[in-house]
Design a protein around this motif. Sequence first.
Motif, mmCIF file in Angstrom:
data_model
loop_
_atom_site.group_PDB
_atom_site.id
_atom_site.type_symbol
_atom_site.label_atom_id
_atom_site.label_comp_id
_atom_site.label_asym_id
_atom_site.label_seq_id
_atom_site.Cartn_x
_atom_site.Cartn_y
_atom_site.Cartn_z
ATOM 1 N N UNK A 236 0.855 -1.183 0.000
ATOM 2 C CA UNK A 236 0.000 0.000 0.000
ATOM 3 C C UNK A 236 0.890 1.233 0.000
ATOM 4 N N UNK A 237 0.285 2.383 -0.278
ATOM 5 C CA UNK A 237 1.023 3.644 -0.285
ATOM 6 C C UNK A 237 0.727 4.404 1.003
ATOM 7 N N UNK A 238 1.771 4.671 1.769
ATOM 8 C CA UNK A 238 1.640 5.325 3.069
ATOM 9 C C UNK A 238 2.231 6.728 2.983
ATOM 10 N N UNK A 239 1.450 7.695 3.409
ATOM 11 C CA UNK A 239 1.906 9.087 3.484
ATOM 12 C C UNK A 239 1.820 9.536 4.936
ATOM 13 N N UNK A 240 2.926 10.054 5.463
ATOM 14 C CA UNK A 240 2.980 10.483 6.854
ATOM 15 C C UNK A 240 3.327 11.969 6.904
ATOM 16 N N UNK A 241 2.429 12.763 7.474
ATOM 17 C CA UNK A 241 2.608 14.220 7.563
ATOM 18 C C UNK A 241 2.922 14.817 6.198
ATOM 19 N N UNK A 242 2.225 14.302 5.197
ATOM 20 C CA UNK A 242 2.351 14.837 3.848
ATOM 21 C C UNK A 242 3.515 14.307 3.049
ATOM 22 N N UNK A 243 4.330 13.430 3.634
ATOM 23 C CA UNK A 243 5.513 12.903 2.944
ATOM 24 C C UNK A 243 5.293 11.433 2.599
ATOM 25 N N UNK A 244 5.290 11.083 1.297
ATOM 26 C CA UNK A 244 5.119 9.671 0.923
ATOM 27 C C UNK A 244 6.305 8.837 1.398
ATOM 28 N N UNK A 245 6.014 7.638 1.900
ATOM 29 C CA UNK A 245 7.059 6.721 2.339
ATOM 30 C C UNK A 245 7.325 5.698 1.240
ATOM 31 N N UNK A 246 8.574 5.303 1.120
ATOM 32 C CA UNK A 246 8.942 4.271 0.155
ATOM 33 C C UNK A 246 8.442 2.910 0.648
ATOM 34 N N UNK A 247 7.869 2.141 -0.262
ATOM 35 C CA UNK A 247 7.430 0.802 0.129
ATOM 36 C C UNK A 247 8.650 -0.040 0.510
ATOM 37 N N UNK A 248 8.661 -0.655 1.692
ATOM 38 C CA UNK A 248 9.812 -1.474 2.081
ATOM 39 C C UNK A 248 9.898 -2.750 1.250
ATOM 40 N N UNK A 249 11.102 -3.151 0.941
ATOM 41 C CA UNK A 249 11.343 -4.378 0.177
ATOM 42 C C UNK A 249 11.668 -5.486 1.174
ATOM 43 N N UNK A 250 10.678 -6.286 1.522
ATOM 44 C CA UNK A 250 10.838 -7.356 2.505
ATOM 45 C C UNK A 250 10.301 -8.656 1.921
ATOM 46 N N UNK A 251 10.566 -9.802 2.575
ATOM 47 C CA UNK A 251 9.989 -11.069 2.092
ATOM 48 C C UNK A 251 8.471 -11.061 2.045
ATOM 49 N N UNK A 252 7.834 -10.189 2.836
ATOM 50 C CA UNK A 252 6.370 -10.108 2.822
ATOM 51 C C UNK A 252 5.864 -9.728 1.442
ATOM 52 N N UNK A 253 6.591 -8.849 0.755
ATOM 53 C CA UNK A 253 6.157 -8.416 -0.571
ATOM 54 C C UNK A 253 6.053 -9.601 -1.533
ATOM 55 N N UNK A 254 6.993 -10.513 -1.475
ATOM 56 C CA UNK A 254 6.964 -11.695 -2.343
ATOM 57 C C UNK A 254 5.805 -12.616 -1.963
ATOM 58 N N UNK A 255 5.580 -12.786 -0.654
ATOM 59 C CA UNK A 255 4.476 -13.632 -0.210
ATOM 60 C C UNK A 255 3.142 -13.060 -0.678
ATOM 61 N N UNK A 256 2.948 -11.764 -0.541
ATOM 62 C CA UNK A 256 1.693 -11.134 -0.953
ATOM 63 C C UNK A 256 1.465 -11.304 -2.451
ATOM 64 N N UNK A 257 2.539 -11.233 -3.228
ATOM 65 C CA UNK A 257 2.409 -11.384 -4.676
ATOM 66 C C UNK A 257 2.122 -12.837 -5.043
ATOM 67 N N UNK A 258 2.868 -13.772 -4.449
ATOM 68 C CA UNK A 258 2.741 -15.194 -4.822
ATOM 69 C C UNK A 258 1.429 -15.800 -4.341
ATOM 70 N N UNK A 259 0.981 -15.429 -3.120
ATOM 71 C CA UNK A 259 -0.190 -16.080 -2.527
ATOM 72 C C UNK A 259 -1.492 -15.351 -2.810
ATOM 73 N N UNK A 260 -1.441 -14.026 -2.942
ATOM 74 C CA UNK A 260 -2.680 -13.266 -3.086
ATOM 75 C C UNK A 260 -2.725 -12.406 -4.345
ATOM 76 N N UNK A 261 -1.655 -12.467 -5.147
ATOM 77 C CA UNK A 261 -1.634 -11.684 -6.381
ATOM 78 C C UNK A 261 -1.588 -10.187 -6.138
ATOM 79 N N UNK A 262 -1.086 -9.771 -4.978
ATOM 80 C CA UNK A 262 -1.040 -8.360 -4.624
ATOM 81 C C UNK A 262 0.391 -7.882 -4.686
ATOM 82 N N UNK A 263 0.633 -6.789 -5.416
ATOM 83 C CA UNK A 263 1.994 -6.262 -5.498
ATOM 84 C C UNK A 263 1.952 -4.754 -5.646
#
Length: 263
Positions: A236-263
């Motif tokens: 998801x896209x997170x903005x904190x106090x008006x500043x967009x945060x970079x999506x973290x690159x973690x093993x969770x991202x691969x799991x979400x893509x492989x198991x739920x088709x979410x990326x």
Amino acid sequence: MMRLLGVLRHQPTDKWVRARVGDRIVVDSRAALLLWEPRRIVPTYAVPDKDVRAELVAVEPVPESDLPVLHPGIPFAVHSTPGQTYDVRVGDEVRERAAFRPDDVDLAGHVVLDFDAFDWTEEDEPLFSHPRDPFSRVDARRSSRHVRIERDGVLLAESRTPTLVFETKLHPRFYLPREDIKAEVLPSDMVTACPYKGRATYLSFAVGENLAWTYPDPLPDASPLAGLVAFFDEVVDVTVDGVPRTRPDTPVAKVMKDEFGVS
């Protein structure tokens, strides 16, 4: 700490540790060790042979892993150090490859057991997922930061009263009051467990499955998180106090893509 990731490590614990299959005691130990296999990021228990109340049957191991990191999703039967693997026989039940004896002189007379194969307690309290790492902290802090969470241009949540969770070795998570969820929540039957926070249930949305989670009845140390909702910053896209945060690159991202088709 990361420099030690590739090393077989262990240290004693004063906690009374027990493991069960149903009503049967498999382990009853006051002399357990916390053990980290090389490259495995969470600990498990090694206990003296005399504290094991089950039959160990030697079996052929699976090949040793050369993965750079053994995260909790990698089965216990996959090891990163030489040793002997065992099935654990408890009466008529067998837990396959649920015990392991590393070839390490300092661990002679000890056996390591699969956490997922048994029901564990420290003292009289149940444990979830894996033993707690004494070098990890989970700190929850109330905040007045302005947090917006979106996906594909759809506003999922917006809050000015988030609770920030700072967990050792992980990036911060933003837990928001349920009333600050702006999109329709869809049902999910997914449940996971955390040794520090308890059992989590999940929330889905039209723009993705299982994007968020909540702890309805957290463990005592995580009581400030009861009923709050956190999102996977990886998808998801997170903005904190008006500043967009970079999506973290973690093993969770691969799991979400492989198991739920979410990326």
